[in-house]
Design an enzyme around this catalytic site. Structure first.
Site, PDB file in Angstrom:
ATOM      1  N   SER A  16     115.671  55.546   3.734  1.00  0.00           N
ATOM      2  CA  SER A  16     115.634  54.255   4.422  1.00  0.00           C
ATOM      3  C   SER A  16     116.592  53.251   3.780  1.00  0.00           C
ATOM      4  O   SER A  16     116.930  53.356   2.601  1.00  0.00           O
ATOM      5  CB  SER A  16     114.219  53.670   4.394  1.00  0.00           C
ATOM      6  OG  SER A  16     113.301  54.580   4.955  1.00  0.00           O
TER       7      SER A  16
HETATM    8  N1  SAH Z   1     110.338  57.221   2.864  1.00  0.00           N
HETATM    9  C1  SAH Z   1     111.515  58.034   3.006  1.00  0.00           C
HETATM   10  C2  SAH Z   1     112.097  57.902   4.398  1.00  0.00           C
HETATM   11  C3  SAH Z   1     112.429  59.240   4.945  1.00  0.00           C
HETATM   12  S1  SAH Z   1     112.731  59.319   6.685  1.00  0.00           S
HETATM   13  C4  SAH Z   1     112.541  57.723   1.929  1.00  0.00           C
HETATM   14  O1  SAH Z   1     112.361  56.753   1.187  1.00  0.00           O
HETATM   15  O2  SAH Z   1     113.523  58.476   1.781  1.00  0.00           O
HETATM   16  C5  SAH Z   1     111.165  59.786   7.313  1.00  0.00           C
HETATM   17  C6  SAH Z   1     110.577  61.076   6.825  1.00  0.00           C
HETATM   18  O3  SAH Z   1     109.365  61.277   7.571  1.00  0.00           O
HETATM   19  C7  SAH Z   1     111.410  62.326   7.072  1.00  0.00           C
HETATM   20  O4  SAH Z   1     111.614  62.990   5.863  1.00  0.00           O
HETATM   21  C8  SAH Z   1     110.576  63.154   8.033  1.00  0.00           C
HETATM   22  O5  SAH Z   1     110.679  64.552   7.827  1.00  0.00           O
HETATM   23  C9  SAH Z   1     109.168  62.664   7.736  1.00  0.00           C
HETATM   24  N2  SAH Z   1     108.201  62.880   8.800  1.00  0.00           N
HETATM   25  C10 SAH Z   1     108.365  62.785  10.136  1.00  0.00           C
HETATM   26  N3  SAH Z   1     107.217  63.077  10.784  1.00  0.00           N
HETATM   27  C11 SAH Z   1     106.297  63.362   9.822  1.00  0.00           C
HETATM   28  C12 SAH Z   1     104.914  63.746   9.847  1.00  0.00           C
HETATM   29  N4  SAH Z   1     104.240  63.908  10.987  1.00  0.00           N
HETATM   30  N5  SAH Z   1     104.287  63.937   8.666  1.00  0.00           N
HETATM   31  C13 SAH Z   1     104.940  63.795   7.484  1.00  0.00           C
HETATM   32  N6  SAH Z   1     106.235  63.452   7.397  1.00  0.00           N
HETATM   33  C14 SAH Z   1     106.911  63.229   8.546  1.00  0.00           C
END
Ligand code: SAH
Length: 223
Positions: free
Chosen positions: A73
């Site tokens: 993010s």
């Molecule tokens: N908080 C993260 C943001 C990553 S983007 C950071 O600081 O890097 C969002 C993430 O959510 C992705 O890695 C994606 O695989 C995950 N995601 C999407 N749907 C999900 C679900 N149902 N359960 C767990 N993770 C999920």
């Protein structure tokens, strides 16, 4: 420590320290007020959460690819979501849905007692675990699972942070919040997502809209 020693110590050049300072100043200029959050953003080495090839861009205020079609993010969004949780008093147990790179979890880990983080893509989850271990972050607990229905085993949580966007959240997530808890999540279709906050304070669990955001989608199942 001299700047030369700093370069040797973190292996990525003294620019990472200076660049982190500049990032914090830009977060401040863009409305992040909570000094605790700014200090956490100053202390967490974001360049260690992305591929080396992109490390020179680690302290730009922008989302970056982390593989498997996912992104780390934007720092401002990480800061704003963290601030929104702390403002509402979450300091104990916090659940994060979407570990991704692990950066948001690492920022939270500097500010709350325990972070529980769920990621649906095993490869990302494993890489994040390695980073937490290397950085000595022992208060982050990871799980490879579909996080749409939270992580019941450790509920209730003082805060829940969802870092992927859905058109609607499963009511089970709200059930895993403590009575004084707060949930922050991006809700809506691509191009019209809003960061929302539900907290006991807002009454009747009516959400507040914190602003427009752009997140990857919350998907079902594991990979
Ligand atoms: N908080 C993260 C943001 C990553 S983007 C950071 O600081 O890097 C969002 C993430 O959510 C992705 O890695 C994606 O695989 C995950 N995601 C999407 N749907 C999900 C679900 N149902 N359960 C767990 N993770 C999920």
């Amino acid at each position: 420590m001299t700047s030369h020693a700093a370069r040797d110590a973190d292996g990525s050049g003294m620019t990472s320290l200076r660049a982190r300072e500049r990032l914090v100043e830009s977060l401040r200029a863009n409305g992040i007020r909570d000094e605790r959050v700014l200090e956490a953003m100053r202390s967490v080495p974001r360049h260690l959460f992305i591929d080396e090839a992109l490390a020179s861009r680690a302290y730009e205020d922008t989302a970056l690819p982390i593989g498997r079609g996912q992104t780390i993010s934007q720092p401002w969004v990480v800061a704003r979501m963290t601030e929104a949780l702390l403002e509402a008093g979450a300091r104990g147990k916090v659940l994060e849905i979407g570990t991704g790179s692990g950066y948001q979890a690492a920022v939270l880990a500097a500010l709350v007692d325990d972070v529980y983080s769920v990621e649906r893509i095993d490869e990302l989850q494993r890489a994040a675990r390695r980073r937490f271990r290397a950085l000595g972050l022992r208060n982050i607990h990871c799980r490879h699972d579909d996080g749409r229905i939270g992580w019941a085993e450790h509920a209730p949580y003082d805060g829940i942070l969802v870092t992927a966007a859905a058109s609607a959240l499963d009511p089970e997530l709200l059930r895993q919040l403590s009575p004084q808890g707060v949930l922050v999540a991006p809700v809506g279709e691509p191009g019209m997502q809003r960061l929302m906050r539900w907290s006991a304070k807002t009454g009747d669990w009516q959400p507040e809209v914190l602003g427009a955001v752009s997140f990857v989608p919350l998907l079902g199942g594991t990979a």
